[in-house]
Design a protein around this motif. Structure first.
Motif, PDB file in Angstrom:
ATOM      1  N   PHE A 121       0.050  -3.778 -15.271  1.00  0.00           N
ATOM      2  CA  PHE A 121       0.927  -2.916 -15.006  1.00  0.00           C
ATOM      3  C   PHE A 121       1.602  -2.907 -13.637  1.00  0.00           C
ATOM      4  CE2 PHE A 121      -3.214  -1.315 -13.775  1.00  0.00           C
ATOM      5  CZ  PHE A 121      -3.054  -1.049 -12.343  1.00  0.00           C
ATOM      6  N   THR A 122       2.910  -2.411 -13.512  1.00  0.00           N
ATOM      7  CA  THR A 122       3.603  -2.495 -12.009  1.00  0.00           C
ATOM      8  C   THR A 122       2.549  -1.992 -11.215  1.00  0.00           C
ATOM      9  OG1 THR A 122       5.504  -2.632 -13.213  1.00  0.00           O
ATOM     10  CG2 THR A 122       5.594  -2.105 -10.871  1.00  0.00           C
ATOM     11  N   GLY A 123       2.214  -2.663 -10.027  1.00  0.00           N
ATOM     12  CA  GLY A 123       1.608  -2.055  -8.925  1.00  0.00           C
ATOM     13  C   GLY A 123       1.365  -2.895  -7.884  1.00  0.00           C
ATOM     14  N   ARG A 124       0.805  -2.260  -6.836  1.00  0.00           N
ATOM     15  CA  ARG A 124       0.539  -3.359  -5.508  1.00  0.00           C
ATOM     16  C   ARG A 124      -0.979  -4.273  -5.817  1.00  0.00           C
ATOM     17  NH1 ARG A 124       3.308  -3.340  -1.243  1.00  0.00           N
ATOM     18  NH2 ARG A 124       4.076  -1.236  -1.580  1.00  0.00           N
ATOM     19  N   ILE A 125      -0.599  -5.613  -5.442  1.00  0.00           N
ATOM     20  CA  ILE A 125      -1.821  -6.429  -5.527  1.00  0.00           C
ATOM     21  C   ILE A 125      -2.368  -6.612  -4.098  1.00  0.00           C
ATOM     22  CG2 ILE A 125      -0.530  -8.547  -5.702  1.00  0.00           C
ATOM     23  CD1 ILE A 125      -2.204  -9.453  -7.848  1.00  0.00           C
ATOM     24  N   GLY A 126      -3.701  -6.947  -4.174  1.00  0.00           N
ATOM     25  CA  GLY A 126      -4.275  -7.102  -2.991  1.00  0.00           C
ATOM     26  C   GLY A 126      -4.523  -8.530  -2.497  1.00  0.00           C
ATOM     27  N   ILE A 127      -5.174  -8.687  -1.451  1.00  0.00           N
ATOM     28  CA  ILE A 127      -5.519  -9.947  -1.127  1.00  0.00           C
ATOM     29  C   ILE A 127      -6.575 -10.520  -1.987  1.00  0.00           C
ATOM     30  CG2 ILE A 127      -6.915 -11.294   0.774  1.00  0.00           C
ATOM     31  CD1 ILE A 127      -6.098  -8.956   2.792  1.00  0.00           C
ATOM     32  N   SER A 128      -5.954 -11.917  -2.381  1.00  0.00           N
ATOM     33  CA  SER A 128      -6.787 -12.702  -3.265  1.00  0.00           C
ATOM     34  C   SER A 128      -8.123 -13.094  -3.018  1.00  0.00           C
ATOM     35  CB  SER A 128      -5.938 -13.921  -3.640  1.00  0.00           C
ATOM     36  OG  SER A 128      -6.608 -14.855  -4.532  1.00  0.00           O
ATOM     37  N   GLN A 129      -9.033 -12.703  -4.043  1.00  0.00           N
ATOM     38  CA  GLN A 129     -10.677 -13.375  -3.519  1.00  0.00           C
ATOM     39  C   GLN A 129     -11.055 -14.624  -4.027  1.00  0.00           C
ATOM     40  OE1 GLN A 129     -12.484 -10.575  -2.073  1.00  0.00           O
ATOM     41  NE2 GLN A 129     -10.374  -9.947  -2.008  1.00  0.00           N
ATOM     42  N   VAL A 130      -9.912 -15.350  -4.455  1.00  0.00           N
ATOM     43  CA  VAL A 130     -10.162 -16.588  -4.781  1.00  0.00           C
ATOM     44  C   VAL A 130      -8.926 -17.530  -4.304  1.00  0.00           C
ATOM     45  CG1 VAL A 130     -11.666 -16.377  -6.554  1.00  0.00           C
ATOM     46  CG2 VAL A 130      -9.223 -16.515  -7.053  1.00  0.00           C
ATOM     47  N   LYS A 131      -9.109 -19.026  -3.981  1.00  0.00           N
ATOM     48  CA  LYS A 131      -8.245 -19.687  -3.645  1.00  0.00           C
ATOM     49  C   LYS A 131      -8.018 -20.816  -4.927  1.00  0.00           C
ATOM     50  CE  LYS A 131      -7.834 -17.688   0.166  1.00  0.00           C
ATOM     51  NZ  LYS A 131      -6.799 -16.743   0.558  1.00  0.00           N
ATOM     52  N   LEU A 132      -6.842 -21.608  -4.353  1.00  0.00           N
ATOM     53  CA  LEU A 132      -6.473 -22.877  -5.329  1.00  0.00           C
ATOM     54  C   LEU A 132      -7.867 -23.788  -5.579  1.00  0.00           C
ATOM     55  CD1 LEU A 132      -2.845 -23.665  -4.589  1.00  0.00           C
ATOM     56  CD2 LEU A 132      -3.964 -22.816  -6.748  1.00  0.00           C
ATOM     57  N   GLY A 133      -8.261 -24.078  -6.679  1.00  0.00           N
ATOM     58  CA  GLY A 133      -9.206 -25.035  -6.848  1.00  0.00           C
ATOM     59  C   GLY A 133     -10.711 -24.397  -6.972  1.00  0.00           C
ATOM     60  N   ALA A 134     -10.702 -23.040  -6.811  1.00  0.00           N
ATOM     61  CA  ALA A 134     -11.993 -22.249  -6.974  1.00  0.00           C
ATOM     62  C   ALA A 134     -12.360 -22.342  -8.559  1.00  0.00           C
ATOM     63  CB  ALA A 134     -11.771 -20.860  -6.446  1.00  0.00           C
ATOM     64  N   GLN A 135     -13.480 -22.302  -8.767  1.00  0.00           N
ATOM     65  CA  GLN A 135     -13.957 -22.417  -9.982  1.00  0.00           C
ATOM     66  C   GLN A 135     -14.329 -20.800 -10.294  1.00  0.00           C
ATOM     67  OE1 GLN A 135     -17.659 -24.119 -10.727  1.00  0.00           O
ATOM     68  NE2 GLN A 135     -16.994 -24.304 -13.198  1.00  0.00           N
ATOM     69  N   VAL A 136     -13.838 -20.586 -11.485  1.00  0.00           N
ATOM     70  CA  VAL A 136     -13.945 -19.050 -12.159  1.00  0.00           C
ATOM     71  C   VAL A 136     -14.827 -18.922 -13.329  1.00  0.00           C
ATOM     72  CG1 VAL A 136     -12.589 -17.247 -13.328  1.00  0.00           C
ATOM     73  CG2 VAL A 136     -11.563 -18.599 -11.553  1.00  0.00           C
ATOM     74  N   THR A 137     -15.986 -18.079 -13.265  1.00  0.00           N
ATOM     75  CA  THR A 137     -16.875 -17.772 -14.460  1.00  0.00           C
ATOM     76  C   THR A 137     -16.269 -16.527 -15.038  1.00  0.00           C
ATOM     77  OG1 THR A 137     -18.634 -18.310 -12.901  1.00  0.00           O
ATOM     78  CG2 THR A 137     -19.169 -17.083 -14.678  1.00  0.00           C
ATOM     79  N   PRO A 138     -16.275 -16.801 -16.519  1.00  0.00           N
ATOM     80  CA  PRO A 138     -15.564 -15.815 -17.453  1.00  0.00           C
ATOM     81  C   PRO A 138     -16.175 -14.472 -17.248  1.00  0.00           C
ATOM     82  CG  PRO A 138     -16.142 -17.712 -18.535  1.00  0.00           C
ATOM     83  CD  PRO A 138     -16.828 -17.664 -17.309  1.00  0.00           C
ATOM     84  N   GLY A 139     -15.386 -13.179 -16.916  1.00  0.00           N
ATOM     85  CA  GLY A 139     -16.003 -11.942 -16.664  1.00  0.00           C
ATOM     86  C   GLY A 139     -16.663 -11.601 -15.518  1.00  0.00           C
ATOM     87  N   THR A 140     -16.859 -12.454 -14.561  1.00  0.00           N
ATOM     88  CA  THR A 140     -17.833 -12.431 -13.468  1.00  0.00           C
ATOM     89  C   THR A 140     -16.813 -12.483 -12.035  1.00  0.00           C
ATOM     90  OG1 THR A 140     -19.859 -13.162 -14.568  1.00  0.00           O
ATOM     91  CG2 THR A 140     -19.688 -13.129 -11.975  1.00  0.00           C
ATOM     92  N   THR A 141     -16.250 -13.640 -11.966  1.00  0.00           N
ATOM     93  CA  THR A 141     -15.526 -13.751 -10.925  1.00  0.00           C
ATOM     94  C   THR A 141     -14.496 -12.835 -10.504  1.00  0.00           C
ATOM     95  OG1 THR A 141     -16.125 -16.217 -11.013  1.00  0.00           O
ATOM     96  CG2 THR A 141     -14.213 -15.310  -9.383  1.00  0.00           C
ATOM     97  N   LEU A 142     -14.409 -12.081  -9.527  1.00  0.00           N
ATOM     98  CA  LEU A 142     -13.295 -11.115  -9.173  1.00  0.00           C
ATOM     99  C   LEU A 142     -12.222 -12.121  -8.586  1.00  0.00           C
ATOM    100  CD1 LEU A 142     -12.133  -8.327  -8.888  1.00  0.00           C
ATOM    101  CD2 LEU A 142     -13.298  -8.113  -6.371  1.00  0.00           C
ATOM    102  N   LEU A 143     -10.972 -11.731  -9.043  1.00  0.00           N
ATOM    103  CA  LEU A 143      -9.858 -12.307  -8.704  1.00  0.00           C
ATOM    104  C   LEU A 143      -8.943 -11.542  -7.606  1.00  0.00           C
ATOM    105  CD1 LEU A 143      -8.620 -13.879 -12.083  1.00  0.00           C
ATOM    106  CD2 LEU A 143     -10.165 -15.160 -10.509  1.00  0.00           C
ATOM    107  N   ASN A 144      -8.960 -10.391  -8.032  1.00  0.00           N
ATOM    108  CA  ASN A 144      -7.982  -9.562  -7.159  1.00  0.00           C
ATOM    109  C   ASN A 144      -8.235  -8.056  -7.831  1.00  0.00           C
ATOM    110  OD1 ASN A 144      -6.084  -8.581  -5.254  1.00  0.00           O
ATOM    111  ND2 ASN A 144      -5.010 -10.717  -5.336  1.00  0.00           N
ATOM    112  N   THR A 145      -7.536  -7.096  -7.075  1.00  0.00           N
ATOM    113  CA  THR A 145      -7.521  -5.648  -7.500  1.00  0.00           C
ATOM    114  C   THR A 145      -5.886  -5.380  -7.633  1.00  0.00           C
ATOM    115  OG1 THR A 145      -9.715  -5.318  -6.479  1.00  0.00           O
ATOM    116  CG2 THR A 145      -8.295  -3.462  -7.183  1.00  0.00           C
TER     117      THR A 145
END
Length: 320
Positions: A121-145
């Motif tokens: 939805f349209t909204g304000r996004i926060g500071i990213s919790q991951v950087k380029l190259g970071a590995q993401v685990t499905p359903g676990t890794t928080l990317l942003n809010t």
């Protein structure tokens, strides 16, 4: 203050972050691409699933032709009935394989779409919790809010005795019903209205949550800010105000003791809002009544008392 819509962004698929397409702290529109997870594996899986579907469709066409051919031969007694039955079974198997292949394509396509995380939805996004190259685990890794800010809500817990009052305010609120005082002491210049009243009263506290909605076109109000909510009192005017410690509660009703000469009289009262250590009394006592504030736990209606300086407190008037 609370955002009316807040979502934690997490990925449905795993992999490495290969793209970040927003500026931290910005307002992002609904559907905007925010993160990309390495798509190569999911693109290959989709192409393979699509190829499997094409192969299944080809087998289905062949099976249909076999049935047509053997059926014609059967009419001329040129083929055994068992051969036709086998061809029919092969056709049904091919249809099932096509259905499985279609499901595989849908699954692979879904995984491929999940490799791009978009704004829900349209909204304000926060500071990213991951950087380029970071590995993401499905359903676990928080990317942003991401949170919506237009409008924004203010949650307040009210006593269950005020529920009817707030239901009435929900129906008939005016521009002056709800005002916000911000943490710097300034008054927010836009009115609020009752958005929602919670489904039930909390057993532990006897309170119910009410959410007041305020417009926030200027982005002045932020999720998590502290404020004071002022509510217009429709029963305002001259009211008696006494120390709250003078109030006793019995079976959901409120009482005070007043002194008449040396006799204690119990009065049933209806109380209003708290004002510091005092409480506004809407009915039951009048200005000038001598309210007993200490030691009344040992009294009963009509009991004798010994008057003293700290034992009674004349009711005083207060403007609400």
């Amino acid at each position: 203050m609370v955002a009316l819509n807040t979502v934690e962004l997490r990925s449905e698929v795993g992999g490495f972050i290969t793209g970040i397409f927003f500026k931290e702290g910005d307002v992002v529109p609904k559907g905007k691409e925010l993160y990309e997870i390495d798509r190569r594996k999911y693109e290959a899986a989709y192409q393979q699933a699509d190829a499997n579907l094409q192969a299944a469709n080809a087998n289905l066409v062949k099976a249909q032709k076999d049935i047509d051919r053997y059926t014609m031969l059967l009419k001329n007694d040129a083929v055994a009935r068992q051969t036709v039955d086998q061809a029919q079974a092969a056709f049904e198997t091919s249809k099932s394989q096509v259905a499985v292949a279609k499901a595989g394509v849908l699954s692979a396509k879904t995984d491929l779409s999940y490799s791009i995380i978009t704004a829900p939805f349209t909204g304000r996004i926060g500071i990213s919790q991951v950087k380029l190259g970071a590995q993401v685990t499905p359903g676990t890794t928080l990317l942003n809010t991401i949170s919506s800010e237009h409008p924004i809500g203010v949650d307040v817990d009210i006593d269950e005795s005020d529920i009817t009052r707030f239901y009435n305010l929900q129906k008939r609120s005016t521009d002056s019903t709800f005002k916000l005082q911000l943490s710097d002491g300034s008054i927010y210049n836009k009115p609020g209205r009752v958005l929602a009243i919670d489904r039930g009263v909390a057993n532990q506290t006897g309170t119910i949550k009410v959410r007041i909605q305020f417009s926030n076109d200027d982005d002045l109000l932020k999720d998590g800010m502290s404020c004071v909510l002022n509510v217009l009192n429709s029963a305002s005017g001259q009211r008696v105000q006494i120390p709250y410690k003078a109030i006793s509660e019995q079976m959901g009703e409120f009482f005070v003791f007043v002194s008449q000469d040396t006799i204690a009289k119990q009065r049933k009262v209806k109380i209003g809002p708290r004002v510091g250590t005092d409480v506004v009394v809407l009915s039951g006592i009048q200005q000038g009544d001598k309210v007993i504030t200490d030691g009344f736990q040992r009294l009963h209606d009509g009991g004798k008392i010994t008057l003293g300086g700290p034992q009674q407190s004349p009711g005083k008037t207060a403007k609400q």
